[in-house]
Design a protein around this motif. Structure first.
Motif, PDB file in Angstrom:
ATOM      1  N   ARG A  46      -6.809  -6.572  50.903  1.00 29.43           N
ATOM      2  CA  ARG A  46      -5.829  -5.664  50.293  1.00 29.43           C
ATOM      3  C   ARG A  46      -6.415  -5.022  49.031  1.00 29.43           C
ATOM      4  NH1 ARG A  46      -2.237  -9.997  51.199  1.00 29.43           N
ATOM      5  NH2 ARG A  46      -1.990 -10.296  48.954  1.00 29.43           N
ATOM      6  N   THR A  47      -7.595  -4.418  49.184  1.00 26.78           N
ATOM      7  CA  THR A  47      -8.257  -3.727  48.079  1.00 26.78           C
ATOM      8  C   THR A  47      -8.374  -2.246  48.425  1.00 26.78           C
ATOM      9  OG1 THR A  47     -10.474  -4.049  48.998  1.00 26.78           O
ATOM     10  CG2 THR A  47      -9.601  -5.803  47.587  1.00 26.78           C
ATOM     11  N   PRO A  48      -8.525  -1.395  47.431  1.00 27.90           N
ATOM     12  CA  PRO A  48      -8.683   0.038  47.719  1.00 27.90           C
ATOM     13  C   PRO A  48      -9.863   0.340  48.633  1.00 27.90           C
ATOM     14  CG  PRO A  48      -8.126  -0.280  45.412  1.00 27.90           C
ATOM     15  CD  PRO A  48      -8.372  -1.646  45.979  1.00 27.90           C
ATOM     16  N   SER A  49     -10.996  -0.366  48.456  1.00 28.10           N
ATOM     17  CA  SER A  49     -12.166  -0.087  49.282  1.00 28.10           C
ATOM     18  C   SER A  49     -11.954  -0.540  50.719  1.00 28.10           C
ATOM     19  CB  SER A  49     -13.410  -0.760  48.696  1.00 28.10           C
ATOM     20  OG  SER A  49     -13.227  -2.158  48.596  1.00 28.10           O
ATOM     21  N   ILE A  55      -8.677   2.789  57.255  1.00 30.64           N
ATOM     22  CA  ILE A  55      -8.039   4.025  57.716  1.00 30.64           C
ATOM     23  C   ILE A  55      -9.044   5.156  57.919  1.00 30.64           C
ATOM     24  CG2 ILE A  55      -5.875   3.412  56.584  1.00 30.64           C
ATOM     25  CD1 ILE A  55      -6.469   5.432  54.409  1.00 30.64           C
ATOM     26  N   GLY A  56     -10.338   4.881  57.659  1.00 25.20           N
ATOM     27  CA  GLY A  56     -11.362   5.895  57.868  1.00 25.20           C
ATOM     28  C   GLY A  56     -11.275   7.049  56.894  1.00 25.20           C
ATOM     29  N   ALA A  57     -11.052   6.723  55.622  1.00 22.16           N
ATOM     30  CA  ALA A  57     -10.898   7.746  54.595  1.00 22.16           C
ATOM     31  C   ALA A  57     -11.883   7.499  53.455  1.00 22.16           C
ATOM     32  CB  ALA A  57      -9.469   7.742  54.048  1.00 22.16           C
ATOM     33  N   THR A  58     -12.075   8.507  52.618  1.00 18.54           N
ATOM     34  CA  THR A  58     -12.903   8.327  51.431  1.00 18.54           C
ATOM     35  C   THR A  58     -12.125   7.501  50.412  1.00 18.54           C
ATOM     36  OG1 THR A  58     -12.040  10.324  50.353  1.00 18.54           O
ATOM     37  CG2 THR A  58     -13.965  10.582  51.803  1.00 18.54           C
ATOM     38  N   ARG A  59     -12.844   6.963  49.428  1.00 21.84           N
ATOM     39  CA  ARG A  59     -12.166   6.206  48.372  1.00 21.84           C
ATOM     40  C   ARG A  59     -11.167   7.075  47.631  1.00 21.84           C
ATOM     41  NH1 ARG A  59     -14.556   1.573  46.195  1.00 21.84           N
ATOM     42  NH2 ARG A  59     -12.773   1.650  44.777  1.00 21.84           N
ATOM     43  N   SER A  63      -7.268   6.313  47.402  1.00 21.52           N
ATOM     44  CA  SER A  63      -6.657   6.177  46.079  1.00 21.52           C
ATOM     45  C   SER A  63      -5.403   7.035  45.958  1.00 21.52           C
ATOM     46  CB  SER A  63      -7.670   6.559  44.998  1.00 21.52           C
ATOM     47  OG  SER A  63      -7.098   6.471  43.706  1.00 21.52           O
ATOM     48  N   GLN A  64      -5.449   8.240  46.513  1.00 21.96           N
ATOM     49  CA  GLN A  64      -4.283   9.127  46.467  1.00 21.96           C
ATOM     50  C   GLN A  64      -3.140   8.566  47.312  1.00 21.96           C
ATOM     51  OE1 GLN A  64      -3.879  11.860  44.460  1.00 21.96           O
ATOM     52  NE2 GLN A  64      -1.774  11.566  45.176  1.00 21.96           N
ATOM     53  N   ILE A  65      -3.480   7.968  48.452  1.00 21.00           N
ATOM     54  CA  ILE A  65      -2.454   7.357  49.301  1.00 21.00           C
ATOM     55  C   ILE A  65      -1.791   6.196  48.573  1.00 21.00           C
ATOM     56  CG2 ILE A  65      -2.133   5.967  51.392  1.00 21.00           C
ATOM     57  CD1 ILE A  65      -4.229   7.754  52.741  1.00 21.00           C
ATOM     58  N   VAL A  66      -2.608   5.385  47.897  1.00 26.99           N
ATOM     59  CA  VAL A  66      -2.065   4.260  47.129  1.00 26.99           C
ATOM     60  C   VAL A  66      -1.120   4.769  46.042  1.00 26.99           C
ATOM     61  CG1 VAL A  66      -2.657   2.439  45.478  1.00 26.99           C
ATOM     62  CG2 VAL A  66      -3.957   2.675  47.599  1.00 26.99           C
ATOM     63  N   LYS A  67      -1.504   5.834  45.359  1.00 26.49           N
ATOM     64  CA  LYS A  67      -0.648   6.395  44.308  1.00 26.49           C
ATOM     65  C   LYS A  67       0.681   6.874  44.883  1.00 26.49           C
ATOM     66  CE  LYS A  67      -4.387   7.847  41.212  1.00 26.49           C
ATOM     67  NZ  LYS A  67      -5.109   9.015  40.613  1.00 26.49           N
ATOM     68  N   THR A  68       0.635   7.484  46.069  1.00 30.59           N
ATOM     69  CA  THR A  68       1.870   7.948  46.711  1.00 30.59           C
ATOM     70  C   THR A  68       2.783   6.770  47.034  1.00 30.59           C
ATOM     71  OG1 THR A  68       0.775   9.875  47.686  1.00 30.59           O
ATOM     72  CG2 THR A  68       2.819   9.130  48.733  1.00 30.59           C
ATOM     73  N   LEU A  69       2.215   5.711  47.589  1.00 34.85           N
ATOM     74  CA  LEU A  69       3.011   4.534  47.944  1.00 34.85           C
ATOM     75  C   LEU A  69       3.539   3.829  46.696  1.00 34.85           C
ATOM     76  CD1 LEU A  69       0.810   3.130  50.864  1.00 34.85           C
ATOM     77  CD2 LEU A  69       2.951   4.418  51.046  1.00 34.85           C
ATOM     78  N   GLU A  70       2.750   3.840  45.627  1.00 37.48           N
ATOM     79  CA  GLU A  70       3.216   3.261  44.365  1.00 37.48           C
ATOM     80  C   GLU A  70       4.376   4.066  43.795  1.00 37.48           C
ATOM     81  OE1 GLU A  70      -0.209   1.055  41.866  1.00 37.48           O
ATOM     82  OE2 GLU A  70      -0.638   3.156  42.278  1.00 37.48           O
ATOM     83  N   SER A  71       4.289   5.371  43.896  1.00 35.45           N
ATOM     84  CA  SER A  71       5.346   6.230  43.341  1.00 35.45           C
ATOM     85  C   SER A  71       6.683   6.018  44.047  1.00 35.45           C
ATOM     86  CB  SER A  71       4.937   7.708  43.443  1.00 35.45           C
ATOM     87  OG  SER A  71       4.948   8.154  44.787  1.00 35.45           O
TER      88      SER A  71
END
Length: 211
Positions: A46-49, A55-59, A63-71
């Motif tokens: 459960r780390t960003p990397s 999900i086959g995405a860049t870091r 990171s942007q997806i994590v920010k959206t879910l946090e918001s």
């Protein structure tokens, strides 16, 4: 070959449930994929990397997806117990509620569940074999369940009343793993045929909880 093609075409049609344009219940498909993964991943994954790799995405995208879910209060970050310099992503109760009620794959999950246990086992094992072939062809490793990993080692057995204690060790991370955690996804997974007999531990856990 025609039979194989037909089976793959059916898989592609089923995938429409989790790959879609726009959003469903306020989240895009990759955001659902991230939340779903984090809800099933073990603490090492459960780390960003690890999320970016899954999900086959860049870091940056992860990171942007994590920010959206946090918001949306679906995720929180906490310091890692193993490495205080790292963070672990935790799905909040609100995030778990969203997954239970609105996850786009729930309809597929219910349909598969209706097949019955034996059919579910056959389907799971067949899809696992397909992924194994794809991994070998593309020289990659997909995340899978901790209980089937070569790094999982057995410790001295024991259960506490009403709950299980750590009975396993991850040899890769050199950290204890509880019985419940062996059912979670890990992105550092490597398959083995020689693994602890997890079923025996679950049987002991059931006896302990009933005692």
């Amino acid at each position: 070959m025609p039979l194989a093609r037909e089976a793959v075409e059916l898989l592609v049609q089923a995938a429409r449930a989790w790959y879609f344009e726009g959003n469903q219940h306020g989240l895009r498909d990759r955001e659902w994929m991230a939340l779903r993964f984090l809800g099933r991943a073990n603490r090492f994954s459960r780390t960003p990397s690890a999320l970016a790799g899954f999900i086959g995405a860049t870091r940056a995208t992860a990171s942007q997806i994590v920010k959206t879910l946090e918001s949306k209060s679906f995720l929180v970050r906490k310091p890692s117990q193993e490495d205080k310099r790292s963070v672990v992503l935790h799905v909040t109760p609100q995030g778990e509620k969203c997954l239970n009620q609105h996850d786009p794959i729930n309809h597929v999950l219910n349909a598969v569940n209706s097949l019955g246990t034996e059919e579910c086992v056959r389907l799971r094992d067949s899809l696992r074999e397909v992924l194994n072939h794809l991994d070998a062809a593309h020289q990659r490793l997909d995340a899978s369940i901790c209980r089937d990993c070569m790094f999982l080692a057995e410790r001295s057995p024991g259960t506490g009343k009403g709950r299980t204690t750590a009975e396993f060790m991850c040899r890769l991370y050199r950290a204890p793993v509880s019985l419940e955690e062996t059912e979670l996804l890990c992105t550092s997974f490597e398959r083995t045929r020689d693994r602890p007999k997890i079923e025996d531990h679950f049987d002991r856990a059931r006896v302990a909880s009933q005692g």
